[in-house]
Motif scaffolding. Structure first.
Motif, PDB file in Angstrom:
ATOM      1  N   VAL A  75       0.837  -1.203   0.000  1.00 23.45           N
ATOM      2  CA  VAL A  75       0.000   0.000   0.000  1.00 23.45           C
ATOM      3  C   VAL A  75       0.874   1.256   0.000  1.00 23.45           C
ATOM      4  CG1 VAL A  75      -1.642   1.333   1.377  1.00 23.45           C
ATOM      5  CG2 VAL A  75      -1.976  -1.128   1.068  1.00 23.45           C
ATOM      6  N   ALA A  76       1.989   1.210   0.740  1.00 24.14           N
ATOM      7  CA  ALA A  76       2.869   2.374   0.842  1.00 24.14           C
ATOM      8  C   ALA A  76       3.499   2.766  -0.482  1.00 24.14           C
ATOM      9  CB  ALA A  76       3.959   2.103   1.876  1.00 24.14           C
ATOM     10  N   LEU A  77       3.510   1.860  -1.444  1.00 27.22           N
ATOM     11  CA  LEU A  77       4.068   2.177  -2.760  1.00 27.22           C
ATOM     12  C   LEU A  77       3.248   3.234  -3.489  1.00 27.22           C
ATOM     13  CD1 LEU A  77       5.049  -1.421  -3.937  1.00 27.22           C
ATOM     14  CD2 LEU A  77       6.565   0.350  -3.019  1.00 27.22           C
ATOM     15  N   ARG A  78       2.053   3.525  -2.979  1.00 30.30           N
ATOM     16  CA  ARG A  78       1.251   4.596  -3.590  1.00 30.30           C
ATOM     17  C   ARG A  78       1.930   5.958  -3.479  1.00 30.30           C
ATOM     18  NH1 ARG A  78      -1.901  -0.190  -3.355  1.00 30.30           N
ATOM     19  NH2 ARG A  78      -3.576   0.039  -4.866  1.00 30.30           N
ATOM     20  N   SER A  79       2.924   6.094  -2.614  1.00 25.96           N
ATOM     21  CA  SER A  79       3.648   7.364  -2.573  1.00 25.96           C
ATOM     22  C   SER A  79       4.370   7.613  -3.897  1.00 25.96           C
ATOM     23  CB  SER A  79       4.650   7.382  -1.423  1.00 25.96           C
ATOM     24  OG  SER A  79       5.658   6.402  -1.611  1.00 25.96           O
ATOM     25  N   PHE A  80       4.865   6.551  -4.531  1.00 23.15           N
ATOM     26  CA  PHE A  80       5.523   6.688  -5.828  1.00 23.15           C
ATOM     27  C   PHE A  80       4.499   6.932  -6.931  1.00 23.15           C
ATOM     28  CE2 PHE A  80       8.291   4.232  -3.088  1.00 23.15           C
ATOM     29  CZ  PHE A  80       9.497   4.876  -3.254  1.00 23.15           C
ATOM     30  N   VAL A  81       3.339   6.311  -6.808  1.00 27.10           N
ATOM     31  CA  VAL A  81       2.236   6.573  -7.729  1.00 27.10           C
ATOM     32  C   VAL A  81       1.840   8.048  -7.661  1.00 27.10           C
ATOM     33  CG1 VAL A  81      -0.232   6.129  -8.123  1.00 27.10           C
ATOM     34  CG2 VAL A  81       1.332   4.223  -7.716  1.00 27.10           C
ATOM     35  N   ALA A  82       1.700   8.561  -6.441  1.00 24.98           N
ATOM     36  CA  ALA A  82       1.309   9.963  -6.269  1.00 24.98           C
ATOM     37  C   ALA A  82       2.358  10.906  -6.842  1.00 24.98           C
ATOM     38  CB  ALA A  82       1.075  10.255  -4.792  1.00 24.98           C
ATOM     39  N   ALA A  83       3.634  10.589  -6.625  1.00 17.96           N
ATOM     40  CA  ALA A  83       4.695  11.449  -7.146  1.00 17.96           C
ATOM     41  C   ALA A  83       4.694  11.483  -8.668  1.00 17.96           C
ATOM     42  CB  ALA A  83       6.045  10.967  -6.625  1.00 17.96           C
ATOM     43  N   LEU A  84       4.502  10.334  -9.296  1.00 16.41           N
ATOM     44  CA  LEU A  84       4.459  10.292 -10.762  1.00 16.41           C
ATOM     45  C   LEU A  84       3.239  11.027 -11.306  1.00 16.41           C
ATOM     46  CD1 LEU A  84       5.615   6.619 -11.354  1.00 16.41           C
ATOM     47  CD2 LEU A  84       6.796   8.676 -12.152  1.00 16.41           C
ATOM     48  N   ALA A  85       2.102  10.871 -10.640  1.00 14.30           N
ATOM     49  CA  ALA A  85       0.897  11.572 -11.075  1.00 14.30           C
ATOM     50  C   ALA A  85       1.079  13.082 -10.941  1.00 14.30           C
ATOM     51  CB  ALA A  85      -0.299  11.110 -10.250  1.00 14.30           C
ATOM     52  N   LEU A  86       1.696  13.498  -9.856  1.00  9.06           N
ATOM     53  CA  LEU A  86       1.929  14.914  -9.625  1.00  9.06           C
ATOM     54  C   LEU A  86       2.889  15.477 -10.678  1.00  9.06           C
ATOM     55  CD1 LEU A  86       1.314  17.278  -7.801  1.00  9.06           C
ATOM     56  CD2 LEU A  86       3.004  16.404  -6.171  1.00  9.06           C
ATOM     57  N   PHE A 100      11.102  19.661 -14.033  1.00  3.48           N
ATOM     58  CA  PHE A 100      10.660  18.981 -12.811  1.00  3.48           C
ATOM     59  C   PHE A 100      11.481  17.731 -12.550  1.00  3.48           C
ATOM     60  CE2 PHE A 100       7.065  21.249 -14.620  1.00  3.48           C
ATOM     61  CZ  PHE A 100       6.608  21.973 -13.528  1.00  3.48           C
ATOM     62  N   ALA A 101      11.593  17.383 -11.277  1.00 10.72           N
ATOM     63  CA  ALA A 101      12.238  16.133 -10.861  1.00 10.72           C
ATOM     64  C   ALA A 101      11.602  15.694  -9.553  1.00 10.72           C
ATOM     65  CB  ALA A 101      13.742  16.320 -10.690  1.00 10.72           C
ATOM     66  N   ILE A 102      11.698  14.400  -9.261  1.00  7.64           N
ATOM     67  CA  ILE A 102      11.121  13.845  -8.042  1.00  7.64           C
ATOM     68  C   ILE A 102      12.237  13.534  -7.060  1.00  7.64           C
ATOM     69  CG2 ILE A 102       9.676  12.036  -7.067  1.00  7.64           C
ATOM     70  CD1 ILE A 102       8.502  11.597  -9.858  1.00  7.64           C
ATOM     71  N   LYS A 103      12.134  14.061  -5.871  1.00  6.34           N
ATOM     72  CA  LYS A 103      13.126  13.852  -4.815  1.00  6.34           C
ATOM     73  C   LYS A 103      12.614  12.787  -3.850  1.00  6.34           C
ATOM     74  CE  LYS A 103      15.453  16.379  -1.047  1.00  6.34           C
ATOM     75  NZ  LYS A 103      14.709  15.885   0.138  1.00  6.34           N
ATOM     76  N   TRP A 104      13.415  11.742  -3.670  1.00  3.92           N
ATOM     77  CA  TRP A 104      13.033  10.684  -2.736  1.00  3.92           C
ATOM     78  C   TRP A 104      12.962  11.254  -1.320  1.00  3.92           C
ATOM     79  CZ3 TRP A 104      14.718   8.195   1.638  1.00  3.92           C
ATOM     80  CH2 TRP A 104      14.197   6.931   1.905  1.00  3.92           C
ATOM     81  N   PRO A 105      11.949  10.909  -0.506  1.00  7.60           N
ATOM     82  CA  PRO A 105      10.902   9.964  -0.875  1.00  7.60           C
ATOM     83  C   PRO A 105       9.616  10.597  -1.387  1.00  7.60           C
ATOM     84  CG  PRO A 105      10.855  10.349   1.481  1.00  7.60           C
ATOM     85  CD  PRO A 105      11.981  11.188   0.935  1.00  7.60           C
ATOM     86  N   ASN A 106       9.439  11.939  -1.228  1.00  6.71           N
ATOM     87  CA  ASN A 106       8.064  12.418  -1.412  1.00  6.71           C
ATOM     88  C   ASN A 106       7.934  13.866  -1.860  1.00  6.71           C
ATOM     89  OD1 ASN A 106       8.958  13.663   0.887  1.00  6.71           O
ATOM     90  ND2 ASN A 106       7.188  13.181   2.144  1.00  6.71           N
ATOM     91  N   VAL A 108       8.336  16.942  -5.018  1.00  8.47           N
ATOM     92  CA  VAL A 108       8.534  17.254  -6.435  1.00  8.47           C
ATOM     93  C   VAL A 108       9.244  18.595  -6.509  1.00  8.47           C
ATOM     94  CG1 VAL A 108       7.442  17.726  -8.652  1.00  8.47           C
ATOM     95  CG2 VAL A 108       6.535  15.920  -7.182  1.00  8.47           C
ATOM     96  N   LEU A 109      10.309  18.633  -7.302  1.00  6.30           N
ATOM     97  CA  LEU A 109      11.138  19.826  -7.424  1.00  6.30           C
ATOM     98  C   LEU A 109      10.880  20.528  -8.750  1.00  6.30           C
ATOM     99  CD1 LEU A 109      14.565  18.350  -6.214  1.00  6.30           C
ATOM    100  CD2 LEU A 109      12.615  19.142  -4.838  1.00  6.30           C
ATOM    101  N   LEU A 110      11.024  21.835  -8.720  1.00  4.45           N
ATOM    102  CA  LEU A 110      10.943  22.667  -9.916  1.00  4.45           C
ATOM    103  C   LEU A 110      12.178  23.543  -9.949  1.00  4.45           C
ATOM    104  CD1 LEU A 110       9.645  24.080 -12.340  1.00  4.45           C
ATOM    105  CD2 LEU A 110       8.217  25.385 -10.748  1.00  4.45           C
ATOM    106  N   HIS A 111      12.984  23.393 -10.993  1.00  2.00           N
ATOM    107  CA  HIS A 111      14.253  24.115 -11.105  1.00  2.00           C
ATOM    108  C   HIS A 111      15.114  23.921  -9.853  1.00  2.00           C
ATOM    109  CE1 HIS A 111      11.922  26.971 -13.994  1.00  2.00           C
ATOM    110  NE2 HIS A 111      12.316  25.856 -14.600  1.00  2.00           N
ATOM    111  N   GLY A 112      15.018  22.739  -9.254  1.00  2.00           N
ATOM    112  CA  GLY A 112      15.824  22.412  -8.082  1.00  2.00           C
ATOM    113  C   GLY A 112      15.252  22.856  -6.763  1.00  2.00           C
ATOM    114  N   ALA A 116       6.429  20.842  -4.267  1.00  2.00           N
ATOM    115  CA  ALA A 116       5.301  20.048  -3.776  1.00  2.00           C
ATOM    116  C   ALA A 116       5.778  18.968  -2.818  1.00  2.00           C
ATOM    117  CB  ALA A 116       4.562  19.409  -4.957  1.00  2.00           C
ATOM    118  N   GLY A 117       4.870  18.564  -1.931  1.00  2.00           N
ATOM    119  CA  GLY A 117       5.150  17.488  -0.991  1.00  2.00           C
ATOM    120  C   GLY A 117       3.984  16.531  -0.905  1.00  2.00           C
TER     121      GLY A 117
END
Length: 248
Positions: A75-86, A100-106, A108-112, A116-117
């Motif tokens: 169920v916790a893998l939905r955090s990666f689903v949410a990040a990709l959707a975002l 944009f880039a996704i920073k582990w674990p949760n 989303v970055l814009l221009h570094g 979003a969280g």
């Protein structure tokens, strides 16, 4: 609702609330199916580890709440689903995939900078998750004051000039989440993992991962099948299931 709104998913829009995740917890007993809860303003928004989440009017604050299938680790893998959707929704809004880039674990970055969280909270018993709440906050119009040692917050408006309302953004995010969630349910974590790695921030570069008790320095080389961070260190590759990540 948007014509692309996912079938069977509800939507609740509130002018003001303490926290959309808190509201999700209050409503779970009466929900007939999955639902998005959006608030135009939160008075007690929360980030990871109980941190306050700044939420001025115009920014996006919403929670997706559902009854997921599977054990807690799946169920916790939905955090990666949410990040990709975002990430997908933000690229759709701006047309700027390279920004944009996704920073582990949760995050989303814009221009570094931090745009979003994502915050997952669950309720369950007997090794099952009865309800999962996925809280998402996006700085659509305003960036909060930076915290010492943390990435500089940024806003979508200031960085790209794009103006979008929270409700308009939800209309793009909800279908994207439904598509990625269907990928996970149908094909497992493998394709989601590969897509996430393709969008990962600082992959192959030095980072610092700090747990409650320890700090580890190494090269970020990926995530494993459970979503744990893989850190290449001088003597070993260590899997770290939970930590705060800092860039060198």
């Amino acid at each position: 609702m948007s014509s692309n709104w996912p079938e069977g998913v509800g939507r609740i829009i509130l002018p003001e609330i303490d926290s959309t995740n808190a509201e999700a917890a209050r409503r779970v007993g009466s929900l007939a199916g999955p639902v998005w809860i959006l608030a135009h303003r939160q008075t007690k928004g929360r980030g990871r580890r109980g941190r306050a989440w700044s939420d001025p009017v115009g920014n996006f604050s919403a929670t997706y709440v559902a009854r997921p299938d599977g054990p807690p680790d799946q169920v916790a893998l939905r955090s990666f689903v949410a990040a990709l959707a975002l990430d997908e929704a933000l690229v759709a809004v701006t047309g700027r995939p390279d920004s944009f880039a996704i920073k582990w674990p949760n995050d989303v970055l814009l221009h570094g900078g931090k745009l979003a969280g994502i915050l997952l909270e669950s309720v369950g018993e007997n090794a099952r998750v009865n309800h999962l709440a996925i809280g998402i906050g996006v700085n659509l119009r305003h960036a909060p004051e930076p915290e010492e040692g943390a990435l500089t917050p940024v806003s979508l408006l200031a960085e790209t000039g794009v103006q979008i309302t929270p409700e308009e953004f939800l209309g793009i995010l909800a279908p994207a989440y439904a598509r990625w969630d269907a990928q996970l349910s149908t094909f497992g974590f493998g394709p989601v993992r590969q897509a996430w790695l393709a969008r990962a921030a600082r992959l192959g570069q030095p980072i610092v991962a700090r747990t409650v008790a320890q700090s580890f320095e190494g090269t970020f080389v990926g995530i494993d099948s459970s979503g744990a961070l893989l850190l290449q260190m001088p003597q070993e590759t260590r899997a770290i299931p939970a930590a705060e990540v800092f860039f060198s």
